[in-house]
Scaffold this motif. Structure first.
Motif, PDB file in Angstrom:
ATOM      1  N   MET A   1       3.347 -41.460  12.003  1.00  0.00           N
ATOM      2  CA  MET A   1       4.654 -41.789  12.553  1.00  0.00           C
ATOM      3  C   MET A   1       4.476 -42.478  13.902  1.00  0.00           C
ATOM      4  SD  MET A   1       7.878 -39.613  13.913  1.00  0.00           S
ATOM      5  CE  MET A   1       7.219 -39.799  15.544  1.00  0.00           C
ATOM      6  N   LEU A   2       5.383 -43.383  14.225  1.00  0.00           N
ATOM      7  CA  LEU A   2       5.351 -44.079  15.504  1.00  0.00           C
ATOM      8  C   LEU A   2       6.626 -43.787  16.278  1.00  0.00           C
ATOM      9  CD1 LEU A   2       4.212 -47.658  14.373  1.00  0.00           C
ATOM     10  CD2 LEU A   2       2.795 -45.935  15.491  1.00  0.00           C
ATOM     11  N   LEU A   3       6.561 -44.076  17.564  1.00  0.00           N
ATOM     12  CA  LEU A   3       7.776 -44.146  18.358  1.00  0.00           C
ATOM     13  C   LEU A   3       8.191 -45.613  18.407  1.00  0.00           C
ATOM     14  CD1 LEU A   3       6.872 -41.732  21.279  1.00  0.00           C
ATOM     15  CD2 LEU A   3       8.177 -41.229  19.203  1.00  0.00           C
ATOM     16  N   VAL A   4       9.483 -45.865  18.432  1.00  0.00           N
ATOM     17  CA  VAL A   4       9.995 -47.226  18.430  1.00  0.00           C
ATOM     18  C   VAL A   4      10.864 -47.429  19.658  1.00  0.00           C
ATOM     19  CG1 VAL A   4      11.338 -48.942  17.188  1.00  0.00           C
ATOM     20  CG2 VAL A   4       9.971 -47.271  15.919  1.00  0.00           C
ATOM     21  N   GLU A   5      10.478 -48.421  20.460  1.00  0.00           N
ATOM     22  CA  GLU A   5      11.252 -48.734  21.658  1.00  0.00           C
ATOM     23  C   GLU A   5      12.157 -49.933  21.384  1.00  0.00           C
ATOM     24  OE1 GLU A   5       7.034 -47.541  22.940  1.00  0.00           O
ATOM     25  OE2 GLU A   5       7.943 -48.959  21.537  1.00  0.00           O
ATOM     26  N   SER A   6      13.249 -49.980  22.114  1.00  0.00           N
ATOM     27  CA  SER A   6      14.157 -51.124  22.051  1.00  0.00           C
ATOM     28  C   SER A   6      14.879 -51.251  23.382  1.00  0.00           C
ATOM     29  CB  SER A   6      15.163 -50.955  20.904  1.00  0.00           C
ATOM     30  OG  SER A   6      15.965 -49.809  21.119  1.00  0.00           O
ATOM     31  N   GLY A   7      15.537 -52.392  23.556  1.00  0.00           N
ATOM     32  CA  GLY A   7      16.352 -52.582  24.741  1.00  0.00           C
ATOM     33  C   GLY A   7      15.760 -53.502  25.795  1.00  0.00           C
ATOM     34  N   GLY A   8      14.554 -53.976  25.574  1.00  0.00           N
ATOM     35  CA  GLY A   8      13.960 -54.880  26.540  1.00  0.00           C
ATOM     36  C   GLY A   8      14.638 -56.242  26.522  1.00  0.00           C
ATOM     37  N   GLY A   9      14.265 -57.075  27.485  1.00  0.00           N
ATOM     38  CA  GLY A   9      14.833 -58.407  27.532  1.00  0.00           C
ATOM     39  C   GLY A   9      14.562 -59.093  28.850  1.00  0.00           C
ATOM     40  N   ALA A  34       6.938 -33.341  25.716  1.00  0.00           N
ATOM     41  CA  ALA A  34       7.120 -34.064  26.968  1.00  0.00           C
ATOM     42  C   ALA A  34       7.118 -35.548  26.601  1.00  0.00           C
ATOM     43  CB  ALA A  34       5.990 -33.770  27.948  1.00  0.00           C
ATOM     44  N   ILE A  35       8.012 -36.310  27.206  1.00  0.00           N
ATOM     45  CA  ILE A  35       8.123 -37.725  26.865  1.00  0.00           C
ATOM     46  C   ILE A  35       7.909 -38.565  28.108  1.00  0.00           C
ATOM     47  CG2 ILE A  35       9.547 -39.514  25.830  1.00  0.00           C
ATOM     48  CD1 ILE A  35      10.778 -36.063  25.316  1.00  0.00           C
ATOM     49  N   GLY A  36       6.964 -39.461  27.991  1.00  0.00           N
ATOM     50  CA  GLY A  36       6.666 -40.325  29.126  1.00  0.00           C
ATOM     51  C   GLY A  36       7.003 -41.776  28.835  1.00  0.00           C
ATOM     52  N   TRP A  37       7.451 -42.463  29.847  1.00  0.00           N
ATOM     53  CA  TRP A  37       7.590 -43.919  29.789  1.00  0.00           C
ATOM     54  C   TRP A  37       6.436 -44.512  30.588  1.00  0.00           C
ATOM     55  CZ3 TRP A  37      10.579 -46.876  26.800  1.00  0.00           C
ATOM     56  CH2 TRP A  37      11.729 -46.301  26.224  1.00  0.00           C
ATOM     57  N   PHE A  38       5.807 -45.502  30.018  1.00  0.00           N
ATOM     58  CA  PHE A  38       4.679 -46.176  30.641  1.00  0.00           C
ATOM     59  C   PHE A  38       4.945 -47.673  30.649  1.00  0.00           C
ATOM     60  CE2 PHE A  38       1.483 -42.746  30.776  1.00  0.00           C
ATOM     61  CZ  PHE A  38       2.144 -41.792  30.012  1.00  0.00           C
ATOM     62  N   ARG A  39       4.231 -48.368  31.519  1.00  0.00           N
ATOM     63  CA  ARG A  39       4.360 -49.824  31.526  1.00  0.00           C
ATOM     64  C   ARG A  39       3.028 -50.466  31.878  1.00  0.00           C
ATOM     65  NH1 ARG A  39       8.082 -50.809  36.982  1.00  0.00           N
ATOM     66  NH2 ARG A  39       6.452 -50.320  38.523  1.00  0.00           N
ATOM     67  N   HIS A  94       6.420 -48.845  27.151  1.00  0.00           N
ATOM     68  CA  HIS A  94       6.332 -48.068  25.923  1.00  0.00           C
ATOM     69  C   HIS A  94       6.494 -46.584  26.237  1.00  0.00           C
ATOM     70  CE1 HIS A  94       2.020 -47.729  27.128  1.00  0.00           C
ATOM     71  NE2 HIS A  94       2.093 -46.568  26.499  1.00  0.00           N
ATOM     72  N   CYS A  95       6.803 -45.818  25.206  1.00  0.00           N
ATOM     73  CA  CYS A  95       6.982 -44.381  25.385  1.00  0.00           C
ATOM     74  C   CYS A  95       5.876 -43.633  24.639  1.00  0.00           C
ATOM     75  CB  CYS A  95       8.353 -43.927  24.904  1.00  0.00           C
ATOM     76  SG  CYS A  95       8.772 -44.389  23.226  1.00  0.00           S
ATOM     77  N   ARG A  96       5.598 -42.444  25.131  1.00  0.00           N
ATOM     78  CA  ARG A  96       4.605 -41.556  24.519  1.00  0.00           C
ATOM     79  C   ARG A  96       5.181 -40.154  24.459  1.00  0.00           C
ATOM     80  NH1 ARG A  96      -1.066 -43.079  27.730  1.00  0.00           N
ATOM     81  NH2 ARG A  96      -0.893 -45.340  27.537  1.00  0.00           N
ATOM     82  N   ALA A  97       4.859 -39.422  23.419  1.00  0.00           N
ATOM     83  CA  ALA A  97       5.313 -38.046  23.265  1.00  0.00           C
ATOM     84  C   ALA A  97       4.114 -37.114  23.208  1.00  0.00           C
ATOM     85  CB  ALA A  97       6.156 -37.903  22.005  1.00  0.00           C
ATOM     86  N   TYR A 108      -1.935 -38.187  23.853  1.00  0.00           N
ATOM     87  CA  TYR A 108      -0.557 -38.106  23.416  1.00  0.00           C
ATOM     88  C   TYR A 108      -0.527 -37.807  21.922  1.00  0.00           C
ATOM     89  CZ  TYR A 108      -1.816 -42.880  22.145  1.00  0.00           C
ATOM     90  OH  TYR A 108      -2.469 -43.980  21.637  1.00  0.00           O
ATOM     91  N   THR A 109       0.646 -37.372  21.456  1.00  0.00           N
ATOM     92  CA  THR A 109       0.822 -37.103  20.032  1.00  0.00           C
ATOM     93  C   THR A 109       1.305 -38.360  19.314  1.00  0.00           C
ATOM     94  OG1 THR A 109       1.450 -34.842  20.620  1.00  0.00           O
ATOM     95  CG2 THR A 109       1.888 -35.558  18.358  1.00  0.00           C
ATOM     96  N   TYR A 110       2.295 -39.032  19.900  1.00  0.00           N
ATOM     97  CA  TYR A 110       2.842 -40.272  19.328  1.00  0.00           C
ATOM     98  C   TYR A 110       3.022 -41.299  20.442  1.00  0.00           C
ATOM     99  CZ  TYR A 110       4.070 -37.170  15.480  1.00  0.00           C
ATOM    100  OH  TYR A 110       4.019 -36.245  14.469  1.00  0.00           O
ATOM    101  N   LYS A 111       2.991 -42.544  20.038  1.00  0.00           N
ATOM    102  CA  LYS A 111       3.121 -43.646  20.995  1.00  0.00           C
ATOM    103  C   LYS A 111       3.841 -44.802  20.336  1.00  0.00           C
ATOM    104  CE  LYS A 111       0.122 -46.878  23.528  1.00  0.00           C
ATOM    105  NZ  LYS A 111       0.387 -48.058  22.678  1.00  0.00           N
ATOM    106  N   GLY A 112       4.600 -45.542  21.124  1.00  0.00           N
ATOM    107  CA  GLY A 112       5.262 -46.730  20.620  1.00  0.00           C
ATOM    108  C   GLY A 112       4.474 -47.978  20.941  1.00  0.00           C
ATOM    109  N   GLN A 113       4.912 -49.093  20.381  1.00  0.00           N
ATOM    110  CA  GLN A 113       4.207 -50.358  20.575  1.00  0.00           C
ATOM    111  C   GLN A 113       4.703 -51.127  21.785  1.00  0.00           C
ATOM    112  OE1 GLN A 113       4.510 -52.188  16.613  1.00  0.00           O
ATOM    113  NE2 GLN A 113       2.418 -51.516  16.219  1.00  0.00           N
ATOM    114  N   GLY A 114       5.875 -50.769  22.265  1.00  0.00           N
ATOM    115  CA  GLY A 114       6.333 -51.364  23.510  1.00  0.00           C
ATOM    116  C   GLY A 114       7.421 -52.397  23.345  1.00  0.00           C
TER     117      GLY A 114
END
Length: 121
Positions: A1-9, A34-39, A94-97, A108-114
């Protein structure tokens, strides 16, 4: 499973964006994570922007007072509200859980692609 980010621009300096992070699998919930936002800014290494957990929410100094991370339990979505954006905030976010953790460090357990955030001056 992945995390999915949206809302960038692409936005002008001083404007706002809200990023979202959700699990790709049906029924996934953020409880006990715990949920982290990374950049990763251009030419820089990955840095943690925020960490939301049962201990509360922590932010890196450069975004304190401008960014807010929240968890909507009903939608099982984590948000990163970014206000008063600066060109230096330009990055892939991107986010990580982290399961059963109070901290957003190490494995981390899960990570998104950004999602790309670009702030023009």
């Amino acid at each position: 499973m992945l995390l999915v980010e949206s809302g960038g621009g692409l936005v002008e300096a001083g404007k706002s964006l809200r990023l979202s992070c959700a699990g790709s699998a049906s029924g996934f919930v953020f409880e006990n994570y715990a949920i982290g936002w990374f950049r990763q800014r251009p030419g820089k290494s990955v840095e943690r922007v925020s960490c939301l957990s049962e201990r509360g929410t922590e932010y890196r100094d450069s975004v304190k007072g401008r960014f807010t991370s929240t968890l909507n339990y009903a939608k099982d979505t984590v948000y990163l509200q970014m206000n008063n954006l600066k060109p230096d905030d330009t990055a892939v976010y991107h986010c990580r859980a982290y399961f059963n953790s109070w901290y957003c460090v190490n494995d981390y357990t899960y990570k998104g692609q950004g999602t790309q955030v670009t702030v023009s001056s």
